[in-house]
Design an enzyme around this catalytic site. Structure first.
Site, short mmCIF file in Angstrom:
data_model
loop_
_atom_site.label_atom_id
_atom_site.label_comp_id
_atom_site.label_asym_id
_atom_site.label_seq_id
_atom_site.Cartn_x
_atom_site.Cartn_y
_atom_site.Cartn_z
N LYS A 142 35.72 38.09 44.48
CA LYS A 142 34.48 38.13 43.69
C LYS A 142 34.67 37.32 42.40
O LYS A 142 35.78 37.26 41.87
CB LYS A 142 34.06 39.57 43.40
N LYS B 215 43.68 47.88 38.18
CA LYS B 215 44.11 47.67 36.79
C LYS B 215 45.57 48.04 36.61
O LYS B 215 46.29 47.41 35.85
CB LYS B 215 43.25 48.51 35.83
N LYS C 110 35.88 36.99 35.44
CA LYS C 110 36.57 36.28 34.36
C LYS C 110 38.08 36.51 34.46
O LYS C 110 38.87 35.59 34.27
CB LYS C 110 36.04 36.77 33.02
#
Ligand code: TYM
Length: 339
Positions: free
Chosen positions: A208, A128, A211
């Site tokens: 993976k 992140k 979204k």
């Protein structure tokens, strides 16, 4: 259902008699097939076997989403989607995280037994920091502490999740051990429960499905969108010509066929012998995904058109688990010397 290791009940505390299930999902709109194959289908299966509690984690979403109307809309979409996919409010509890705010207090208390170094080494935090460098907020760092509090506020010992949650689950166990070690056996160490598809790769065939990576197949999208998403999938990169023999075991389209029909071996054989081409295999997969989700999609659209029905389910869910949350917090206060 597959479990990593059997649940270990902690002695001497007020644990539920039978293992309790808990899982959370971010309100990222309607789910993609990675969510369903990796986690939601286990939510549905486990609600018949255990006391199951499922949560739409809107507090967690605030670490990346700052648009209030979008958060509300996505929370509505994910709630309707989970009900449409088979969560039954008679057999499980579905609620929105912020409707049971005790969890934030428990998370704060847990920060006092959690070394900062544990949080800084968490892979999702590192990711992140790279993905949203302009918004490295404190919530991102303490995200896994809130996740630990989610699970153990209800003293759950089994957590249906995909493999991408492994580090968070490990951290939850570490926090539980740190808390139990300092204040006495209070919480069970929860274990992950995986499906047969613990990691579903995205349409790029490499990362993976997620979204935020834009590589999803959305299960409630219009059929045309699903067709487009499936047709964009990367297959066996070494199969260049239609006459080349394929390697179904490394082809993401072939792998997904395992979960959308019972004839995948035949499909794999067709690829191996070049009897069928990648385009045929993709077209078939798209039609099967569309057919599989056709009924849930109708239920989803009905639920989206009747928001008060969904709101009632969520409100009842949050109310039903209030006594469990209160009892845990009373016990935690007593153990920690508060009140
Ligand atoms: P989230 O919202 O990213 O994903 C929800 C669930 O879907 C699984 N999943 C996948 N499984 C296989 N392949 C994929 N490509 C794939 N993408 C998603 C995830 O593993 C997850 O089970 N941190 C959590 C939310 C959370 C939580 C919790 C989970 C908050 N509190 C307490 C369990 C218990 C998350 O972001 O999941």
């Amino acid at each position: 259902m597959t479990t990593e290791t059997p649940p270990s009940p902690a002695a001497g505390s007020t644990l539920p008699a039978a293992p309790r299930i808990f899982s959370g999902i971010q309100p990222s709109g309607a789910p993609h097939i990675g969510n369903d194959l990796g986690a939601i289908r286990n939510y549905v299966a486990l609600q018949d076997r255990y006391e199951a509690i499922y949560c739409i984690v809107d507090y967690h979403a605030l670490t990346s989403t700052h648009d209030p109307e979008m958060l509300r809309q996505r929370t509505r979409e994910m709630s309707a989607a989970l009900l449409a996919l088979g969560l039954d409010p008679e057999r499980c509890t579905l609620f929105v995280q912020s409707h049971r705010p005790e969890v934030t207090e428990l998370a704060w208390l847990f920060t006092t037994v959690t070394p900062v170094a544990w949080l800084q080494r968490t892979p999702t935090y590192k990711e992140k920091r790279q993905n949203q460098p302009e918004d490295v907020n404190h919530g991102l760092l303490t995200y896994p502490v809130l996740q630990a509090a989610d699970i153990v506020l209800y003293k759950a010992s089994l957590v249906p999740v995909g493999k991408d949650q492994a580090a968070h689950l490990e951290l939850t166990r570490e926090i539980v051990r740190a808390f139990n070690g300092r204040y006495g056996e209070t919480f069970p160490e929860p274990q992950a429960v995986h499906t047969e598809a613990p990691v579903v790769l995205g349409t790029d065939g490499a990362r993976k499905m997620s979204k935020s990576l834009g590589n999803t197949i959305e299960i409630f999208a219009e059929p045309e969108t699903i067709r487009r998403q499936v047709m964009s999938m990367v297959t066996d990169t070494q199969r260049i010509l239609r006459s080349d023999q394929g390697r179904p075991e490394v082809c993401n389209v072939c792998r997904l066929h395992r979960f959308f029909g019972d004839d995948y071996e035949e499909i794999w054989d067709g690829e191996r012998t070049a009897r069928t081409g990648c385009v045929d295999t993709k077209k078939l997969l798209a039609e099967r995904i569309i057919a599989r989700y056709a009924e849930p999609r109708e239920r989803y659209l009905e639920l989206m058109a009747d928001p008060t029905r969904v709101e009632r389910v969520l409100a009842e869910g949050a109310e039903r688990i209030r006594p469990i949350a209160r009892a845990t917090m009373d016990e935690v206060h007593a153990r920690m010397g508060l009140r």
